[in-house]
Write a protein that holds these residues in place. Structure first.
Motif, short mmCIF file in Angstrom:
data_model
loop_
_atom_site.label_atom_id
_atom_site.label_comp_id
_atom_site.label_asym_id
_atom_site.label_seq_id
_atom_site.Cartn_x
_atom_site.Cartn_y
_atom_site.Cartn_z
N GLU A 1 0.82 -1.21 0.00
CA GLU A 1 0.00 0.00 0.00
C GLU A 1 0.86 1.26 0.00
N GLN A 2 1.96 1.22 0.77
CA GLN A 2 2.85 2.37 0.77
C GLN A 2 3.49 2.59 -0.59
N LYS B 1 2.16 1.75 -3.47
CA LYS B 1 1.11 2.28 -4.34
C LYS B 1 0.88 3.76 -4.08
N LYS B 2 0.86 4.13 -2.78
CA LYS B 2 0.68 5.54 -2.44
C LYS B 2 1.85 6.39 -2.94
N ARG C 1 1.54 6.77 -6.65
CA ARG C 1 0.46 7.71 -6.96
C ARG C 1 0.90 9.14 -6.67
N THR C 2 1.61 9.32 -5.56
CA THR C 2 2.09 10.66 -5.22
C THR C 2 3.10 11.17 -6.25
#
Length: 245
Positions: free
Chosen positions: A26-27, A29-30, A33-34
């Protein structure tokens, strides 16, 4: 009971490892995305920010010249200590006539300081100009994309969100992003360069004294961690177990 306890511990450990892997994914992916969002925002303004950072680095180098000129003037020109300069600088001074020339023509040292101040002022002006241009370009890009995105949203979304909130996202929130890039983002590179160049200059003058600002923060951090170790929470596995209901 012991067997059940062993199995339960293994299950909890596996669940903890799986949760760690999920959190890492998840990190990632974040983060991805960022980075995509940042890349989108910096379209058109990234080159201006790059020039601003480069001019800031050059400004840091030029600002380090004046203290060195004053040091050499006091130690070697006014006093009689040998010049502690790099080989190319010593060759340049010798080509002018050496220390005798500088003692007889103190105006030349003042001219070097004035030129360094002029170059620093020009670099500061250029950095501020490109910084402002990059910030305004960033604002235009962000607002254009926000307007295009909001324009394509369904009517239901517009009915559920107040108009004031939508306007705030396109005005004050975008200004906050602009302020971050213009002030904090650009300043980080200049502060790092200033620390590195200052340590290099200190090491060239006296490497033993240059170790003091390097070791002192590490010693303070180690001392703080040692004092606070008794109140640091339990290991991660125990923290995870405490969260399980």
């Amino acid at each position: 009971l012991r067997m059940l306890e062993t199995i339960l511990k293994k299950v909890i450990k596996l669940k903890y490892q799986l949760d760690l892997k999920v959190d890492k994914l998840e990190q990632k992916k974040k983060s991805a995305r960022t980075m995509r969002v940042l890349g989108t925002l910096l379209e058109g303004s990234g080159k201006y920010f790059a020039v601003c950072i480069l001019l800031g680095l050059l400004l840091t180098v030029v600002e380090m010249i004046a203290p060195q000129v004053i040091r050499v003037t006091v130690d070697s020109v006014i006093d009689s200590q040998p010049m502690d300069l790099p080989a190319w600088a010593l060759r340049w001074v010798e080509s002018l006539g050496g220390v005798a020339f500088l003692r007889a023509n103190m105006w030349f040292i003042a001219l070097i300081l004035a030129l360094a101040g002029l170059v620093a002022a020009l670099l500061r002006y250029g950095a501020n100009m490109f910084n402002a241009k990059a910030g305004e370009t960033l604002v235009k890009t962000a607002r254009d994309r926000l307007f295009h995105h909001i324009e394509c949203l369904p009517w239901k979304w517009h009915a559920e969100h107040p108009t004031g909130d939508i306007i705030q996202r396109c005005t004050s929130d975008v200004e906050r992003i602009k302020t971050f890039f213009e002030e904090q983002f650009v300043s980080v590179f200049r502060m790092l360069a200033m620390i590195v160049f200052a340590l290099v200059c200190m090491a060239l003058m006296n490497w033993k004294l240059a170790l003091v600002p390097l070791i002192s923060p590490m010693a303070m951090q180690a001392s703080f961690c040692k004092k606070e170790s008794f109140i640091v929470g339990p290991p991660e596995i125990i923290k995870h177990l405490l969260k399980i209901k």
